[in-house]
Design a protein around this motif. Sequence first.
Motif, PDB file in Angstrom:
ATOM      1  N   HIS A   1       0.848  -1.193   0.000  1.00 29.17           N
ATOM      2  CA  HIS A   1       0.000   0.000   0.000  1.00 29.17           C
ATOM      3  C   HIS A   1       0.885   1.246   0.000  1.00 29.17           C
ATOM      4  O   HIS A   1       1.958   1.233   0.598  1.00 29.17           O
ATOM      5  CB  HIS A   1      -0.886  -0.026   1.259  1.00 29.17           C
ATOM      6  CG  HIS A   1      -2.071   0.900   1.182  1.00 29.17           C
ATOM      7  ND1 HIS A   1      -1.943   2.258   1.379  1.00 29.17           N
ATOM      8  CD2 HIS A   1      -3.380   0.673   0.935  1.00 29.17           C
ATOM      9  CE1 HIS A   1      -3.145   2.817   1.236  1.00 29.17           C
ATOM     10  NE2 HIS A   1      -4.027   1.887   0.975  1.00 29.17           N
TER      11      HIS A   1
ATOM     12  N   THR B   1       0.546   4.003   1.558  1.00 29.12           N
ATOM     13  CA  THR B   1       0.515   4.830   2.765  1.00 29.12           C
ATOM     14  C   THR B   1       1.219   4.171   3.948  1.00 29.12           C
ATOM     15  O   THR B   1       0.906   3.030   4.284  1.00 29.12           O
ATOM     16  CB  THR B   1      -0.939   5.110   3.183  1.00 29.12           C
ATOM     17  OG1 THR B   1      -1.609   5.708   2.093  1.00 29.12           O
ATOM     18  CG2 THR B   1      -0.989   6.042   4.371  1.00 29.12           C
ATOM     19  N   PRO B   2       2.120   4.890   4.608  1.00 33.48           N
ATOM     20  CA  PRO B   2       2.730   4.358   5.829  1.00 33.48           C
ATOM     21  C   PRO B   2       1.645   3.993   6.848  1.00 33.48           C
ATOM     22  O   PRO B   2       0.690   4.748   7.033  1.00 33.48           O
ATOM     23  CB  PRO B   2       3.573   5.534   6.345  1.00 33.48           C
ATOM     24  CG  PRO B   2       3.849   6.369   5.151  1.00 33.48           C
ATOM     25  CD  PRO B   2       2.650   6.227   4.263  1.00 33.48           C
ATOM     26  N   GLY B   3       1.801   2.849   7.466  1.00 39.33           N
ATOM     27  CA  GLY B   3       0.833   2.450   8.495  1.00 39.33           C
ATOM     28  C   GLY B   3      -0.364   1.696   7.962  1.00 39.33           C
ATOM     29  O   GLY B   3      -1.217   1.263   8.743  1.00 39.33           O
ATOM     30  N   ALA B   4      -0.462   1.520   6.641  1.00 40.46           N
ATOM     31  CA  ALA B   4      -1.654   0.876   6.082  1.00 40.46           C
ATOM     32  C   ALA B   4      -1.800  -0.561   6.590  1.00 40.46           C
ATOM     33  O   ALA B   4      -2.915  -1.011   6.866  1.00 40.46           O
ATOM     34  CB  ALA B   4      -1.607   0.906   4.554  1.00 40.46           C
TER      35      ALA B   4
ATOM     36  N   ASP C   1       4.671  -0.661   2.933  1.00 42.88           N
ATOM     37  CA  ASP C   1       3.644   0.366   3.167  1.00 42.88           C
ATOM     38  C   ASP C   1       4.280   1.745   3.036  1.00 42.88           C
ATOM     39  O   ASP C   1       4.854   2.273   3.967  1.00 42.88           O
ATOM     40  CB  ASP C   1       2.931   0.171   4.518  1.00 42.88           C
ATOM     41  CG  ASP C   1       3.867   0.198   5.730  1.00 42.88           C
ATOM     42  OD1 ASP C   1       5.058  -0.152   5.563  1.00 42.88           O
ATOM     43  OD2 ASP C   1       3.416   0.583   6.818  1.00 42.88           O
TER      44      ASP C   1
ATOM     45  N   THR D   1       6.504   4.781   2.684  1.00 40.91           N
ATOM     46  CA  THR D   1       7.896   4.971   3.068  1.00 40.91           C
ATOM     47  C   THR D   1       8.154   4.449   4.482  1.00 40.91           C
ATOM     48  O   THR D   1       9.111   4.850   5.126  1.00 40.91           O
ATOM     49  CB  THR D   1       8.257   6.464   2.984  1.00 40.91           C
ATOM     50  OG1 THR D   1       7.224   7.201   3.646  1.00 40.91           O
ATOM     51  CG2 THR D   1       8.350   6.921   1.553  1.00 40.91           C
ATOM     52  N   HIS D   2       7.287   3.568   4.961  1.00 38.64           N
ATOM     53  CA  HIS D   2       7.431   3.038   6.312  1.00 38.64           C
ATOM     54  C   HIS D   2       8.334   1.806   6.313  1.00 38.64           C
ATOM     55  O   HIS D   2       9.530   1.931   6.496  1.00 38.64           O
ATOM     56  CB  HIS D   2       6.034   2.737   6.866  1.00 38.64           C
ATOM     57  CG  HIS D   2       6.014   2.213   8.269  1.00 38.64           C
ATOM     58  ND1 HIS D   2       5.108   1.258   8.673  1.00 38.64           N
ATOM     59  CD2 HIS D   2       6.771   2.498   9.337  1.00 38.64           C
ATOM     60  CE1 HIS D   2       5.321   0.994   9.956  1.00 38.64           C
ATOM     61  NE2 HIS D   2       6.315   1.732  10.382  1.00 38.64           N
TER      62      HIS D   2
ATOM     63  N   LEU E   1      14.605   1.568   6.061  1.00 35.11           N
ATOM     64  CA  LEU E   1      14.125   1.561   7.443  1.00 35.11           C
ATOM     65  C   LEU E   1      14.045   0.127   7.984  1.00 35.11           C
ATOM     66  O   LEU E   1      14.509  -0.159   9.089  1.00 35.11           O
ATOM     67  CB  LEU E   1      12.755   2.256   7.509  1.00 35.11           C
ATOM     68  CG  LEU E   1      12.370   2.976   8.795  1.00 35.11           C
ATOM     69  CD1 LEU E   1      13.500   3.834   9.347  1.00 35.11           C
ATOM     70  CD2 LEU E   1      11.145   3.849   8.548  1.00 35.11           C
TER      71      LEU E   1
ATOM     72  N   PRO F   1      17.094  11.530   6.581  1.00 40.54           N
ATOM     73  CA  PRO F   1      16.461  12.247   7.698  1.00 40.54           C
ATOM     74  C   PRO F   1      17.412  12.332   8.896  1.00 40.54           C
ATOM     75  O   PRO F   1      17.987  11.324   9.295  1.00 40.54           O
ATOM     76  CB  PRO F   1      15.236  11.377   8.042  1.00 40.54           C
ATOM     77  CG  PRO F   1      15.023  10.490   6.862  1.00 40.54           C
ATOM     78  CD  PRO F   1      16.356  10.313   6.224  1.00 40.54           C
TER      79      PRO F   1
ATOM     80  N   HIS G   1      16.946  12.635  11.945  1.00 39.15           N
ATOM     81  CA  HIS G   1      16.564  11.932  13.179  1.00 39.15           C
ATOM     82  C   HIS G   1      16.894  10.445  13.158  1.00 39.15           C
ATOM     83  O   HIS G   1      16.803   9.781  14.183  1.00 39.15           O
ATOM     84  CB  HIS G   1      15.078  12.124  13.447  1.00 39.15           C
ATOM     85  CG  HIS G   1      14.706  13.554  13.658  1.00 39.15           C
ATOM     86  ND1 HIS G   1      15.068  14.241  14.802  1.00 39.15           N
ATOM     87  CD2 HIS G   1      14.041  14.444  12.885  1.00 39.15           C
ATOM     88  CE1 HIS G   1      14.634  15.479  14.714  1.00 39.15           C
ATOM     89  NE2 HIS G   1      14.012  15.643  13.563  1.00 39.15           N
ATOM     90  N   LEU G   2      17.256   9.903  12.001  1.00 38.04           N
ATOM     91  CA  LEU G   2      17.553   8.473  11.950  1.00 38.04           C
ATOM     92  C   LEU G   2      18.809   8.112  12.730  1.00 38.04           C
ATOM     93  O   LEU G   2      19.002   6.973  13.122  1.00 38.04           O
ATOM     94  CB  LEU G   2      17.667   7.994  10.498  1.00 38.04           C
ATOM     95  CG  LEU G   2      16.335   7.880   9.747  1.00 38.04           C
ATOM     96  CD1 LEU G   2      16.558   7.319   8.356  1.00 38.04           C
ATOM     97  CD2 LEU G   2      15.342   6.989  10.499  1.00 38.04           C
TER      98      LEU G   2
ATOM     99  N   LYS H   1       9.409  16.912  -5.417  1.00 40.31           N
ATOM    100  CA  LYS H   1      10.238  17.990  -5.929  1.00 40.31           C
ATOM    101  C   LYS H   1      11.531  17.397  -6.456  1.00 40.31           C
ATOM    102  O   LYS H   1      11.866  16.267  -6.168  1.00 40.31           O
ATOM    103  CB  LYS H   1      10.549  18.986  -4.813  1.00 40.31           C
ATOM    104  CG  LYS H   1       9.319  19.751  -4.379  1.00 40.31           C
ATOM    105  CD  LYS H   1       9.609  20.617  -3.186  1.00 40.31           C
ATOM    106  CE  LYS H   1       8.334  21.308  -2.743  1.00 40.31           C
ATOM    107  NZ  LYS H   1       8.030  21.070  -1.346  1.00 40.31           N
TER     108      LYS H   1
END
Lengths: 435, 320
Positions: free
Chosen positions: B117, B119-122, B139, B141-142, B180, B203, B205-206, B239
């Motif tokens: 899917h 969407t992340p979390g789907a 899912d 970019t999760h 991830l 990112p 924060h990773l 972008k």
Amino acid sequence: MSVQKLNSRVVLQNGTLLDPLSGETFSGDILIENGKIAQIGKILFDGEIEKIDCSGKVITHGFCDLHVHFREPGREDKETLETGTLAALAGGFTRVCVMPNTNPPLDSPEAINFITKKSENLAVYIHPIGAITKNQGGDDITEMGLMKKEGAVAFSDDGLPVQDGSMMRIALEYSNLVELPIINHAEDECLRSNGLMNDGVVSSQLGLDGNLDLAESVMIHRDLELASYTNARLHIPHVSSSKSLDHIRKVKLVNHKVTAEVTPHHLYFNEEALRDFNTNLKVAPPIRTESDRLNLIKAVKDGTIDCIATDHAPHTIEDKETTFDLASFGMIGLESCFGAVSKVLIRDNGMSLLDVVRLLTVRPRAIMGFEKDLFKIGAEVELAVIDPNFEYVFKKENIKSRSVNSPYIGEKMIGKINYTISKNKIYKEVGVINK
Amino acid sequence: MRNLNKKLNMLKNKHLLGLKEYPAKDLKTIIDTAYNFKTVLDRPIKKVPSLQGVTIVNLFFENSTRTKISFELAQKRLSADTVNFSASSSSLKKGESFKDTAQNIESMKIDAVVMRHPTPGAANHLTNFIDSVVINAGDGTHEHPTQAILDMMSLHEKFGKLKGLKVAIVGDILHSRVALSNIYGLTTMGAEVMLCGPSNLIPVHLKELGVKVSYKINEALDWADAVNVLRIQRERMGKSLVPSIREYREMFGITSKKLSLHKKEIVVMHPGPMNRGVEIDGDVADGDQAIILDQVLNGVASRMSILFLLCGGKNSDGER
């Protein structure tokens, strides 16, 4: 029905009276005659009278919320002025300001009049906030003067930030003519991009697009500069980040016309709560880090934040029970407000009940210029009777809104509302709140 | 009646949604079992009855070639009954909600859902309204846990261990579910991970997940035992995050020239599909250092293992 007409003579007996205006606390009774405060103190009564026992309870001003969405006209499946009224009463609120992002939006005197007329006979005072720009399009300023005449109390394009700095300048300058505050939902759309939650540790790990705290703080900074330049009244809604607080704190030292609010949910939750993709916590601006949350509490204590406003934003189950990207932004918040903020501010952070009640009563009323002296003899009754120490688990049954998009369901709350009395009507909490 | 909830307790979690906090013990079980199934793939008749009578739906809300075929082959080789569904042929286009689609499919009596899917979390979301086993096939970019498991199996096969191994993941980390899941899985198994790529695609924060970050490919190659090269997914970018292909290739593309600067042999991986001449050169992809096609084969074995451990568990007499 839990809302009844008030008897012509009612006495609230044996309660603790908390006057957030004077700061005084005293025990006594309040006599209400024909919907007005008739007497306060030790009352000897005769004749026909309804007695409401308030022993062990605190009687104070009805709460006032500067920021709710009642969805009428347009999305009556989410909320109406009538169902929103019930939600307000259940939360101890007697006065609310409704945001103009309805369909059509409240961007004309006619639309303002619709709200004013339709809410006339409802049990709480409902004040429409007019749109800043026509159709909330960000291009043309609305008829603020005519809208004020019909009852608009402030102007906001809430949900759709005024992106164009020159438009914001015009709005602030023009608002000086009508002497009403401008409330700008501060989020730079370019920086916000497709952000779905706070940009940070949790968003990186969930793969959800992040919304930087800077998207808020740079626009708040712009608005503060413009407000000082134009000498207009700016009210900053739902402040969510430490960076924004830094700007507000600094400007408030010299500009005393700027005010700011925080929501209960930004004081209660941090981004960690989104780890299981709970769409009820998808809000704009997003729930941020624990450090932001603690700084917001600090800002409430030091006065950088003036008041609490719920940003009560009802959505249907279908709008929330979907994948995170498609879920609507917002949560309901009227019913859970007092139980949540008293837990966070009083129990966890040592504030007094008086100071918390002020954030919900005299402070927001001062921002909008509403009557603040509600214990005055002859005043139209606007009271809340609360049990500040009552602990309970917030359940779906506590919700009176037409929508149930609350992340507080299952949360332990402290402090409940027993009665809300307003516009000659009384709301009685009917035992759905259990320990 | 078969009751999947009463199956032998082979893995801690009922579903495979992601590798964050996934037990090391279970990852080891999955990889060990995958080796067993890999031997099946070398037989003349590549089929075992392990999932006979089990019905699995492949729900693909996003395009996929490799993952979909890999799952389907794994299911067929385990003798499961499979149904395929893709977004283009779905009623979603008629406005049906995700929840209704899922519940309708489940009411037709199925045992497991493999879902991709956008969407992340789907996949997490799906578990809220169906009882079947849910396996996340990517899912947004999760996470993409089965990809990370096959990557780990391939590394394990090559090096004989995961603990202490140094793995560099190179490319668009920001938009990568593969990265991830690999970070979670590899760090759980005691490997070290370094992320390398353009600074705007990693990112910040990773770092909190205990990984190293470098913006210099030579630094990463100097450090690494293996390099997992990610596809530059231009279609994911809203972008223009990378100015040009030639600049990317120059700075991060894995070329034989860059590899030759390092004396040791660096194992090269790629989850596919590859952009030859962009993030990886053709001669590297086809060269001896690459284990890219081993990854693909291990993908089938890993997925057989995962499906068996989550959906199987029959005793020899057919009872659970």
